[in-house]
Design a protein around this motif. Structure first.
Motif, mmCIF file in Angstrom:
data_model
loop_
_atom_site.group_PDB
_atom_site.id
_atom_site.type_symbol
_atom_site.label_atom_id
_atom_site.label_comp_id
_atom_site.label_asym_id
_atom_site.label_seq_id
_atom_site.Cartn_x
_atom_site.Cartn_y
_atom_site.Cartn_z
ATOM 1 N N MET A 22 0.838 -1.193 0.000
ATOM 2 C CA MET A 22 0.000 0.000 0.000
ATOM 3 C C MET A 22 0.878 1.250 0.000
ATOM 4 O O MET A 22 2.050 1.207 0.391
ATOM 5 N N PRO A 23 0.336 2.394 -0.427
ATOM 6 C CA PRO A 23 1.124 3.635 -0.386
ATOM 7 C C PRO A 23 1.555 3.965 1.038
ATOM 8 O O PRO A 23 0.842 3.670 2.002
ATOM 9 N N ALA A 24 2.708 4.584 1.169
ATOM 10 C CA ALA A 24 3.230 4.929 2.484
ATOM 11 C C ALA A 24 2.285 5.851 3.243
ATOM 12 O O ALA A 24 2.179 5.773 4.474
ATOM 13 N N ALA A 25 1.579 6.714 2.525
ATOM 14 C CA ALA A 25 0.652 7.655 3.169
ATOM 15 C C ALA A 25 -0.496 6.925 3.856
ATOM 16 O O ALA A 25 -1.141 7.487 4.751
ATOM 17 N N VAL A 26 -0.745 5.689 3.468
ATOM 18 C CA VAL A 26 -1.786 4.874 4.096
ATOM 19 C C VAL A 26 -1.166 3.928 5.120
ATOM 20 O O VAL A 26 -1.590 3.851 6.275
ATOM 21 N N ALA A 53 10.664 3.229 1.747
ATOM 22 C CA ALA A 53 9.570 4.191 1.596
ATOM 23 C C ALA A 53 8.692 4.269 2.833
ATOM 24 O O ALA A 53 7.978 5.261 3.044
ATOM 25 N N TYR A 54 8.723 3.222 3.671
ATOM 26 C CA TYR A 54 7.871 3.188 4.858
ATOM 27 C C TYR A 54 8.593 3.670 6.126
ATOM 28 O O TYR A 54 7.972 3.765 7.177
#
Length: 345
Positions: free
Chosen positions: A102-106, A178-179
């Motif tokens: 999943m995207p890092a923003a999530v 990225a996380y």
């Protein structure tokens, strides 16, 4: 003199007395007390990058300690911050594993919130035992630390195990870059921002809300709280859960920050040091920030003691124990000194 300044002065006196005692002990054992103090100062603050390393250890300790301050002020002795710290780290790692891709923003905020929930739930069951059956929360939260430690070993050697690991240390799979919210140095604008939000939020909660005022009253005089029509169990469970949530937040930060993965048995004294910080600060959020910087500096200096003073890094544990001894002793002489000058908060 303001109450905050009085608390800081009391804290400084206790710490200085403990350091002086440790200096005498190490000097008598054949080490140089001056070299010990010099190595602590240099390792914690004076060397290049020392302040950053100090903050790396201080900020997670501060976050955990603020929750302990709330619990203790409400009259409930949550000694289980270490277990709640571990359960928060486990919950955050499990959520990150489930949301992988999943995207890092999530993924990052959801995983960190999961870590807070894990810590809060691990603090909830001792609270329920306390109010439902009168079980001593000191015993249940302390035992919870050992149970959580065993769960950590289980998940890092079982469900969350990194199959490509060397086998020398149990751990989960490393998080993708990225996380991560910091590099291995453990300090970043994100972690600083989280710490500031926690510090300001907890200060406002304790000093500027009805919950904080009544919670302090609950810790000093439970009968008076009942006369106000408030339910003791509500304050108790809330303080347990907030305390656990903040310890869980610190655990999640360690996973997404400097560690980059869940590691078996990591930072085994984090929760106990946070309890000591809360006591040293006399259950003040402002004092907790100062005390966390001091203990973060000690943790940073631990690597320098063997090099500069010839002392084993375990000497830091002796210093921590000496400070705990003086803080829990609550010197009546010092209290009378402040009281005689009209400075008692």
């Amino acid at each position: 003199m303001s109450a905050t300044l009085t608390i800081l002065l009391r804290t400084a006196i206790f710490i200085l007395v403990a350091l002086a005692l440790c200096g005498l002990i190490f000097q008598a054992a054949g080490y140089s007390a001056l070299d010990m103090f010099a190595s602590i100062l240099d390792g914690a603050f004076l060397r290049k990058g020392g302040l950053s390393q100090c903050l790396r250890w201080a900020l997670p300790l501060f976050i955990t300690a603020t929750g302990i301050v709330l619990s203790f002020r409400c009259g409930f002795f949550n000694i289980g911050a270490q277990g709640q710290f571990y359960m928060g780290a486990i919950a955050a790692t499990a959520m990150a594993s489930w949301l992988n891709g999943m995207p890092a923003a999530v993924l990052v905020p959801v995983s960190i919130l999961s870590g807070m929930a894990g810590g809060a739930l691990w603090a909830l069951w001792p609270g329920i035992l306390r109010f439902r059956w009168g079980t001593d929360e000191v015993i249940t939260t302390l035992m919870g630390n050992f149970i959580a430690g065993l769960i950590l070993v289980y998940v890092t050697t079982g469900p969350l195990k990194d199959p490509s690991g060397s086998g020398q240390q149990s751990s989960s799979k490393p998080l993708a870059a990225a996380y991560r919210i910091s590099n291995s140095m453990g300090l970043s604008p994100t972690i600083i921002a989280i710490s500031l939000v926690v510090g300001i939020g907890m200060w406002l909660l304790i000093n500027r809300t009805a919950f904080g005022v009544l919670g302090g009253l609950a810790g000093r005089n439970p009968e008076m709280l009942r006369w106000q029509g408030a339910k003791m169990w509500k304050f108790g469970l809330a303080s347990f859960m907030v305390s656990g949530a903040l310890a869980g937040l610190a655990g999640a930060i360690e996973v997404f920050g400097p560690n980059g993965r869940l590691v078996g048995g990591f930072l085994p004294t984090h929760g106990f040091t946070a309890v000591l910080i809360a006591l040293v600060a006399n259950l003040s959020i402002t004092g907790t920030a100062v005390a966390a910087l001091f203990f973060g500096g000690l943790a940073s200096a631990a690597l320098y003691l063997p090099i500069m003073a010839g002392l084993p890094s375990a000497a830091i544990d002796i210093i921590n124990a000496a400070i705990a001894l003086f803080i829990t002793a609550k010197s009546r002489m010092i209290d009378r000194m402040f009281s005689a000058r009209g400075k008692t908060p």
